[in-house]
Design an enzyme around this catalytic site. Structure first.
Site, mmCIF file in Angstrom:
data_model
loop_
_atom_site.group_PDB
_atom_site.id
_atom_site.type_symbol
_atom_site.label_atom_id
_atom_site.label_comp_id
_atom_site.label_asym_id
_atom_site.label_seq_id
_atom_site.Cartn_x
_atom_site.Cartn_y
_atom_site.Cartn_z
ATOM 1 N N GLU A 43 37.206 21.524 45.813
ATOM 2 C CA GLU A 43 36.477 20.435 45.923
ATOM 3 C C GLU A 43 35.391 20.752 46.625
ATOM 4 O OE1 GLU A 43 36.932 15.711 47.331
ATOM 5 O OE2 GLU A 43 38.091 17.056 48.218
ATOM 6 N N ASP A 117 26.680 13.055 46.939
ATOM 7 C CA ASP A 117 25.676 12.267 47.272
ATOM 8 C C ASP A 117 24.835 12.093 46.094
ATOM 9 O OD1 ASP A 117 26.777 12.566 49.563
ATOM 10 O OD2 ASP A 117 25.333 13.923 50.621
HETATM 11 N N1 SAM Z 1 34.587 13.747 48.582
HETATM 12 C C1 SAM Z 1 34.922 12.762 49.818
HETATM 13 C C2 SAM Z 1 35.357 11.368 49.356
HETATM 14 O O1 SAM Z 1 35.116 11.054 48.019
HETATM 15 O O2 SAM Z 1 35.868 10.639 49.853
HETATM 16 C C3 SAM Z 1 33.633 12.618 50.481
HETATM 17 C C4 SAM Z 1 32.404 12.073 49.939
HETATM 18 S S1 SAM Z 1 30.765 11.831 50.858
HETATM 19 C C5 SAM Z 1 29.711 10.803 49.903
HETATM 20 C C6 SAM Z 1 30.050 13.533 50.150
HETATM 21 C C7 SAM Z 1 30.406 14.594 51.095
HETATM 22 O O3 SAM Z 1 29.845 15.791 50.369
HETATM 23 C C8 SAM Z 1 29.674 14.843 52.483
HETATM 24 O O4 SAM Z 1 31.028 14.965 53.398
HETATM 25 C C9 SAM Z 1 28.776 15.789 52.322
HETATM 26 O O5 SAM Z 1 28.392 16.481 53.550
HETATM 27 C C10 SAM Z 1 29.158 16.615 51.231
HETATM 28 N N2 SAM Z 1 28.212 17.221 50.310
HETATM 29 C C11 SAM Z 1 27.135 16.927 49.916
HETATM 30 N N3 SAM Z 1 26.268 17.695 49.474
HETATM 31 C C12 SAM Z 1 26.944 18.679 49.663
HETATM 32 C C13 SAM Z 1 26.359 20.267 49.422
HETATM 33 N N4 SAM Z 1 25.367 20.451 48.515
HETATM 34 N N5 SAM Z 1 27.222 21.421 49.693
HETATM 35 C C14 SAM Z 1 28.453 21.028 50.650
HETATM 36 N N6 SAM Z 1 28.579 19.721 50.826
HETATM 37 C C15 SAM Z 1 28.000 18.787 50.431
#
Ligand code: SAM
Length: 220
Positions: A43, A117
């Site tokens: 994931e 995001d």
């Molecule tokens: N997947 C989880 C959920 O659905 O509850 C968290 C969603 S949250 C909106 C998005 C997560 O993705 C955040 O913790 C963010 O730090 C991580 N994230 C976003 N872009 C990323 C990237 N380029 N590399 C690693 N992590 C990333």
């Protein structure tokens, strides 16, 4: 996501047996890391890791890797793992654009993207985890027959993702614009933290499952 810097988070993560060090050169070594040759599902943007850990508990025959860029968020996943360890789960604290440093060609069977995001500004489109640039990376690390599952309540991001599958020569094998009302696609659905939050507000959840097409596609 608004983030608080948690003092010591990096150190806890660095010392955890469940986190693969950034400089470890783990590409091609995942069988060694897990001590078996089970398929790998990952994931990207795992957040606090709840979805991944719930899946891992249900599927001990699969190895799971959670990728998260922020220490302060990943810390929560590590704390949960310390309380209820799962031998088939590991995490990497990394920015996903470096993913090809950590996996060899065709080393992964499935990728999950949950509530990624949105990066709404056009000039940031390449940073969206469903962009063509990311799909090209995923194509390399996915084994033949592998797939990617994406869920979001953000309709603009989802429409962009659908459009990018065609541009990057991926095939949509299943799609819904209201997952929780779609009996077939919702079967066995595991809610993520964000999914719970946004569906409680009444937002429909979109989901697609896609696979790379190989015929007549130039490979890197
Ligand atoms: N997947 C989880 C959920 O659905 O509850 C968290 C969603 S949250 C909106 C998005 C997560 O993705 C955040 O913790 C963010 O730090 C991580 N994230 C976003 N872009 C990323 C990237 N380029 N590399 C690693 N992590 C990333």
């Amino acid at each position: 996501m608004r983030l608080r810097n948690i003092p010591g988070a990096r150190e806890v993560i660095g010392a955890s047996e469940y986190v693969i060090p950034e400089e470890s050169g783990c590409a091609g070594k995942w069988k060694e890391i897990f001590g078996n040759d089970q398929p790998i599902h990952m994931e990207i943007g795992t957040g606090k890791g709840r979805f991944l850990m719930e899946l891992a508990g249900l599927h001990p025959e699969i190895n799971y890797v959670g990728i998260e860029k922020y220490s302060s968020v990943l810390l929560r996943a590590i704390q949960k793992m310390e309380e209820e360890p799962l031998s088939n789960v590991r995490f990497i604290r990394m920015e996903a654009e470096h993913i090809l440093r950590y996996f060899e060609k065709e080393e992964v069977e499935r990728i999950y993207l949950n509530f990624s995001d949105p990066w709404p500004k056009e000039r940031h489109a390449k940073r969206r985890l469903v962009s063509r640039e990311f799909l090209d990376r995923y194509r390399i690390l996915l084994e033949k027959g592998g797939d990617l599952e994406f869920k979001t309540d953000n309709r603009d991001l989802f429409d962009f993702g659908v459009e990018q599958t065609a541009v990057a020569h991926w095939e949509i094998t299943a799609i819904t614009y209201d997952l929780h009302q779609d009996e077939k696609m919702n079967e066995g659905n595991i809610m993520t933290e964000y999914e719970e939050r946004f569906s409680a507000k009444g937002n429909p959840i979109c989901k697609y499952i896609i696979s790379p097409q190989y015929k007549n596609v130039k490979q890197n």
